[in-house]
Design a protein around this motif. Structure first.
Motif, PDB file in Angstrom:
ATOM      1  N   GLN A  50      53.739  78.113  -2.652  1.00  0.00           N
ATOM      2  CA  GLN A  50      53.178  76.869  -2.155  1.00  0.00           C
ATOM      3  C   GLN A  50      51.916  77.180  -1.370  1.00  0.00           C
TER       4      GLN A  50
ATOM      5  N   LYS B 194      49.307  71.770  -1.261  1.00  0.00           N
ATOM      6  CA  LYS B 194      49.771  71.651  -2.650  1.00  0.00           C
ATOM      7  C   LYS B 194      51.284  71.669  -2.705  1.00  0.00           C
ATOM      8  N   GLN B 195      51.796  71.222  -3.833  1.00  0.00           N
ATOM      9  CA  GLN B 195      53.237  71.243  -4.047  1.00  0.00           C
ATOM     10  C   GLN B 195      53.695  72.648  -4.396  1.00  0.00           C
ATOM     11  N   ARG B 196      54.957  72.913  -4.109  1.00  0.00           N
ATOM     12  CA  ARG B 196      55.543  74.189  -4.499  1.00  0.00           C
ATOM     13  C   ARG B 196      55.589  74.264  -6.024  1.00  0.00           C
ATOM     14  N   GLU B 197      55.241  75.425  -6.557  1.00  0.00           N
ATOM     15  CA  GLU B 197      55.226  75.588  -8.005  1.00  0.00           C
ATOM     16  C   GLU B 197      55.974  76.856  -8.413  1.00  0.00           C
TER      17      GLU B 197
ATOM     18  N   TRP C  99      67.279  79.128  -1.177  1.00  0.00           N
ATOM     19  CA  TRP C  99      65.894  79.538  -0.952  1.00  0.00           C
ATOM     20  C   TRP C  99      65.796  80.572   0.151  1.00  0.00           C
TER      21      TRP C  99
END
Length: 114
Positions: free
Chosen positions: A38, A42-45, A104
């Motif tokens: 991340q 921005k979004q986590r990818e 996570w």
């Protein structure tokens, strides 16, 4: 399940880093492992995933530069990152997934300077 990710740091563009993620628990070998990232704003990818049977997928942006692997005897997954680019700068998270749940890790910062 507890996940501990480490190996991040500051590197110049074109350099390499190796991330590692160690998981607690005794059924590591039967679970999928993945690396996500991340960047600020921005979004986590998804970066890369390795399944329990060894199937691997990569994000298009890292294909040919990053390599995911796992050592079931050490309950550890790795992400070898080569030819790093400034756009790879992000907090990198490892994750472990069963059929019904995802765990996570705490994240490790990777910063690539130009």
């Amino acid at each position: 399940v507890q996940l501990q990710a480490y190996g991040g740091g500051l590197v110049q563009a074109g350099g390499s880093l190796r991330l590692a993620c160690t998981a607690s628990g005794s059924i590591f070998s039967r679970r999928n492992m993945g690396w996500f990232r991340q960047a600020p704003g921005k979004q986590r990818e998804m970066v890369a995933i390795i399944s329990s049977d060894g199937t691997i997928i990569y994000a298009d942006s890292v294909k040919g530069r990053f390599t995911i692997s796992r050592d079931n005897a050490k309950n550890t997954a790795y992400l070898q990152m080569n030819s790093l680019k400034p756009e790879d700068t992000a907090v990198y998270y490892c994750a472990q997934a069963s059929n019904t749940q995802t765990w996570w890790g705490q994240g490790t910062q990777v910063t690539v300077s130009s």
